[in-house]
Design a protein around this motif. Structure first.
Motif, PDB file in Angstrom:
ATOM      1  N   CYS A 102       0.843  -1.204   0.000  1.00 28.91           N
ATOM      2  CA  CYS A 102       0.000   0.000   0.000  1.00 28.91           C
ATOM      3  C   CYS A 102       0.874   1.248   0.000  1.00 28.91           C
ATOM      4  CB  CYS A 102      -0.943   0.013   1.203  1.00 28.91           C
ATOM      5  SG  CYS A 102      -2.396  -1.031   0.990  1.00 28.91           S
ATOM      6  N   HIS A 103       1.910   1.243   0.828  1.00 29.78           N
ATOM      7  CA  HIS A 103       2.795   2.409   0.877  1.00 29.78           C
ATOM      8  C   HIS A 103       3.571   2.585  -0.428  1.00 29.78           C
ATOM      9  CE1 HIS A 103       2.504   2.217   5.491  1.00 29.78           C
ATOM     10  NE2 HIS A 103       1.696   3.146   5.020  1.00 29.78           N
ATOM     11  N   GLU A 104       3.951   1.490  -1.067  1.00 32.10           N
ATOM     12  CA  GLU A 104       4.655   1.588  -2.350  1.00 32.10           C
ATOM     13  C   GLU A 104       3.719   2.083  -3.457  1.00 32.10           C
ATOM     14  OE1 GLU A 104       6.335  -2.310  -2.923  1.00 32.10           O
ATOM     15  OE2 GLU A 104       7.863  -1.991  -1.376  1.00 32.10           O
ATOM     16  N   LEU A 105       2.476   1.605  -3.449  1.00 27.10           N
ATOM     17  CA  LEU A 105       1.524   1.967  -4.500  1.00 27.10           C
ATOM     18  C   LEU A 105       0.914   3.350  -4.305  1.00 27.10           C
ATOM     19  CD1 LEU A 105      -0.345  -1.456  -4.721  1.00 27.10           C
ATOM     20  CD2 LEU A 105       1.026  -0.428  -6.555  1.00 27.10           C
ATOM     21  N   PHE A 106       0.587   3.691  -3.058  1.00 29.52           N
ATOM     22  CA  PHE A 106      -0.210   4.886  -2.784  1.00 29.52           C
ATOM     23  C   PHE A 106       0.537   5.971  -2.012  1.00 29.52           C
ATOM     24  CE2 PHE A 106      -3.211   1.165  -2.629  1.00 29.52           C
ATOM     25  CZ  PHE A 106      -3.777   1.369  -3.877  1.00 29.52           C
ATOM     26  N   GLY A 107       1.752   5.674  -1.562  1.00 33.34           N
ATOM     27  CA  GLY A 107       2.524   6.649  -0.800  1.00 33.34           C
ATOM     28  C   GLY A 107       2.375   6.446   0.700  1.00 33.34           C
ATOM     29  N   PRO A 108       2.968   7.355   1.495  1.00 30.10           N
ATOM     30  CA  PRO A 108       2.955   7.216   2.962  1.00 30.10           C
ATOM     31  C   PRO A 108       1.631   7.705   3.560  1.00 30.10           C
ATOM     32  CG  PRO A 108       4.190   9.154   2.348  1.00 30.10           C
ATOM     33  CD  PRO A 108       3.780   8.487   1.051  1.00 30.10           C
ATOM     34  N   VAL A 109       0.572   6.969   3.274  1.00 31.87           N
ATOM     35  CA  VAL A 109      -0.790   7.364   3.668  1.00 31.87           C
ATOM     36  C   VAL A 109      -1.316   6.476   4.787  1.00 31.87           C
ATOM     37  CG1 VAL A 109      -1.322   8.266   1.360  1.00 31.87           C
ATOM     38  CG2 VAL A 109      -1.786   5.862   1.876  1.00 31.87           C
ATOM     39  N   PRO A 110      -2.329   6.963   5.526  1.00 29.66           N
ATOM     40  CA  PRO A 110      -2.961   6.085   6.516  1.00 29.66           C
ATOM     41  C   PRO A 110      -3.708   4.949   5.810  1.00 29.66           C
ATOM     42  CG  PRO A 110      -3.976   8.280   6.549  1.00 29.66           C
ATOM     43  CD  PRO A 110      -2.898   8.296   5.517  1.00 29.66           C
ATOM     44  N   ILE A 111      -3.840   3.833   6.507  1.00 27.51           N
ATOM     45  CA  ILE A 111      -4.553   2.665   5.977  1.00 27.51           C
ATOM     46  C   ILE A 111      -5.664   2.305   6.963  1.00 27.51           C
ATOM     47  CG2 ILE A 111      -4.375   0.230   5.321  1.00 27.51           C
ATOM     48  CD1 ILE A 111      -1.340   0.784   4.794  1.00 27.51           C
ATOM     49  N   ARG A 112      -6.893   2.190   6.457  1.00 28.72           N
ATOM     50  CA  ARG A 112      -8.041   1.834   7.295  1.00 28.72           C
ATOM     51  C   ARG A 112      -8.506   0.426   6.940  1.00 28.72           C
ATOM     52  NH1 ARG A 112     -11.570   4.534  10.541  1.00 28.72           N
ATOM     53  NH2 ARG A 112     -10.547   6.497   9.979  1.00 28.72           N
ATOM     54  N   ILE A 113      -8.873  -0.325   7.966  1.00 20.95           N
ATOM     55  CA  ILE A 113      -9.420  -1.672   7.759  1.00 20.95           C
ATOM     56  C   ILE A 113     -10.703  -1.828   8.575  1.00 20.95           C
ATOM     57  CG2 ILE A 113      -7.183  -2.731   7.272  1.00 20.95           C
ATOM     58  CD1 ILE A 113      -7.197  -3.887  10.123  1.00 20.95           C
ATOM     59  N   GLY A 114     -11.528  -2.759   8.168  1.00 19.12           N
ATOM     60  CA  GLY A 114     -12.672  -3.202   8.951  1.00 19.12           C
ATOM     61  C   GLY A 114     -12.307  -4.575   9.489  1.00 19.12           C
ATOM     62  N   ALA A 115     -11.868  -4.631  10.733  1.00 20.84           N
ATOM     63  CA  ALA A 115     -11.323  -5.872  11.307  1.00 20.84           C
ATOM     64  C   ALA A 115     -12.383  -6.665  12.048  1.00 20.84           C
ATOM     65  CB  ALA A 115     -10.183  -5.529  12.261  1.00 20.84           C
ATOM     66  N   GLN A 116     -12.364  -7.965  11.872  1.00 19.00           N
ATOM     67  CA  GLN A 116     -13.198  -8.817  12.712  1.00 19.00           C
ATOM     68  C   GLN A 116     -12.631  -8.717  14.129  1.00 19.00           C
ATOM     69  OE1 GLN A 116     -13.510 -12.774  11.045  1.00 19.00           O
ATOM     70  NE2 GLN A 116     -14.471 -12.025   9.177  1.00 19.00           N
ATOM     71  N   THR A 117     -13.508  -8.545  15.111  1.00 17.01           N
ATOM     72  CA  THR A 117     -13.043  -8.254  16.473  1.00 17.01           C
ATOM     73  C   THR A 117     -12.200  -9.380  17.065  1.00 17.01           C
ATOM     74  OG1 THR A 117     -15.161  -8.998  17.384  1.00 17.01           O
ATOM     75  CG2 THR A 117     -14.894  -6.623  17.011  1.00 17.01           C
ATOM     76  N   TYR A 118     -12.400 -10.608  16.642  1.00 15.15           N
ATOM     77  CA  TYR A 118     -11.585 -11.697  17.200  1.00 15.15           C
ATOM     78  C   TYR A 118     -10.110 -11.517  16.853  1.00 15.15           C
ATOM     79  CZ  TYR A 118     -10.626 -14.234  12.875  1.00 15.15           C
ATOM     80  OH  TYR A 118     -10.150 -14.601  11.640  1.00 15.15           O
ATOM     81  N   ALA A 119      -9.817 -10.739  15.779  1.00 10.53           N
ATOM     82  CA  ALA A 119      -8.439 -10.545  15.342  1.00 10.53           C
ATOM     83  C   ALA A 119      -7.871  -9.193  15.790  1.00 10.53           C
ATOM     84  CB  ALA A 119      -8.368 -10.666  13.820  1.00 10.53           C
ATOM     85  N   LEU A 120      -8.541  -8.526  16.709  1.00 14.84           N
ATOM     86  CA  LEU A 120      -8.135  -7.200  17.164  1.00 14.84           C
ATOM     87  C   LEU A 120      -6.678  -7.166  17.631  1.00 14.84           C
ATOM     88  CD1 LEU A 120      -9.352  -4.344  17.654  1.00 14.84           C
ATOM     89  CD2 LEU A 120      -9.925  -5.100  19.941  1.00 14.84           C
ATOM     90  N   ALA A 121      -6.280  -8.088  18.482  1.00 14.53           N
ATOM     91  CA  ALA A 121      -4.913  -8.099  19.009  1.00 14.53           C
ATOM     92  C   ALA A 121      -3.887  -8.305  17.897  1.00 14.53           C
ATOM     93  CB  ALA A 121      -4.756  -9.184  20.074  1.00 14.53           C
TER      94      ALA A 121
END
Length: 152
Positions: A102-121
Motif C-alpha cells: 500500500c505504501h509503495e503503490l499509494f505513498g505514505p498514507v494512513p490505511i483503514r481496515i474493517g477488522a473482525q473483532t476476534y483478530a483485534l490483538a
C-alpha cells in the motif's frame, strides 16, 4: 517453505488466479465462517490483488483498495489465509506485505481496515489502532482500525 508473491490489477489476473483467490475467499468467508453474503462486491475491478504463494500454491491473499472506494483512506480488505496454511505465520506475512505494498503503490498514507473483532490483538500488533464502535457486518462483529501514515 518457498514464499513468493505477486501484486496485480484485476485485469492482469489470469482466469486461474482469479478462480483460486475467489475460491479461497468463499472457502473461508462463506463456508468456514458460515456467513451468507455476496463476496463479489464490484470493488475487485478497481483494486490491486496481493497473492502469496507457498511452494507454488496460493496460501494467502489480500485486496489493496485505493482511497475513496471502501473508505476515504486506502484500505486492505478480504485478508485470508488458506486453512491448510494456518499456524505458519502467513497471516502476519500477508499483512506485512499488504502494508508495504500500500505504501509503495499509494505513498505514505494512513490505511483503514474493517477488522473482525476476534483478530483485534493481531492487527494491534501490526500498529493498527481501533476507531469507533463495534458494528455487525454479515453477522460478524467488526471494528474499524487505522494504521497512521508511514514516513518514507
Amino acid at each position: 517453505m518457498n514464499l513468493t508473491h505477486q501484486i496485480k490489477l484485476f485485469g492482469q489476473l489470469s482466469v486461474n488466479e482469479l478462480y483460486d483467490l475467489l475460491r479461497m475467499r468463499s472457502e473461508v468467508f462463506v463456508v468456514e465462517q458460515n456467513c451468507v453474503f455476496l463476496d463479489q462486491d464490484n470493488k475487485d475491478q478497481q483494486c490491486y490483488h496481493l497473492l502469496l504463494y507457498a511452494d507454488g500454491k496460493l496460501a494467502a491473499y489480500s485486496r489493496l483498495v485505493p482511497a475513496g472506494i471502501s473508505y476515504p483512506e486506502v484500505s486492505i480488505g478480504r485478508v485470508v489465509t488458506s486453512p491448510a496454511s494456518r499456524g505458519t505465520g502467513l497471516g502476519r506475512k500477508i499483512m506485512e506485505l499488504a502494508i508495504q505494498s500500500c505504501h509503495e503503490l499509494f505513498g505514505p498514507v494512513p490505511i483503514r481496515i474493517g477488522a473482525q473483532t476476534y483478530a483485534l490483538a493481531f492487527y494491534q500488533s501490526l500498529g493498527f489502532v481501533s476507531e469507533g464502535e463495534v458494528y455487525d457486518e454479515d453477522g460478524i462483529e467488526h471494528i474499524e482500525m487505522v494504521l497512521e501514515a508511514k514516513l518514507m
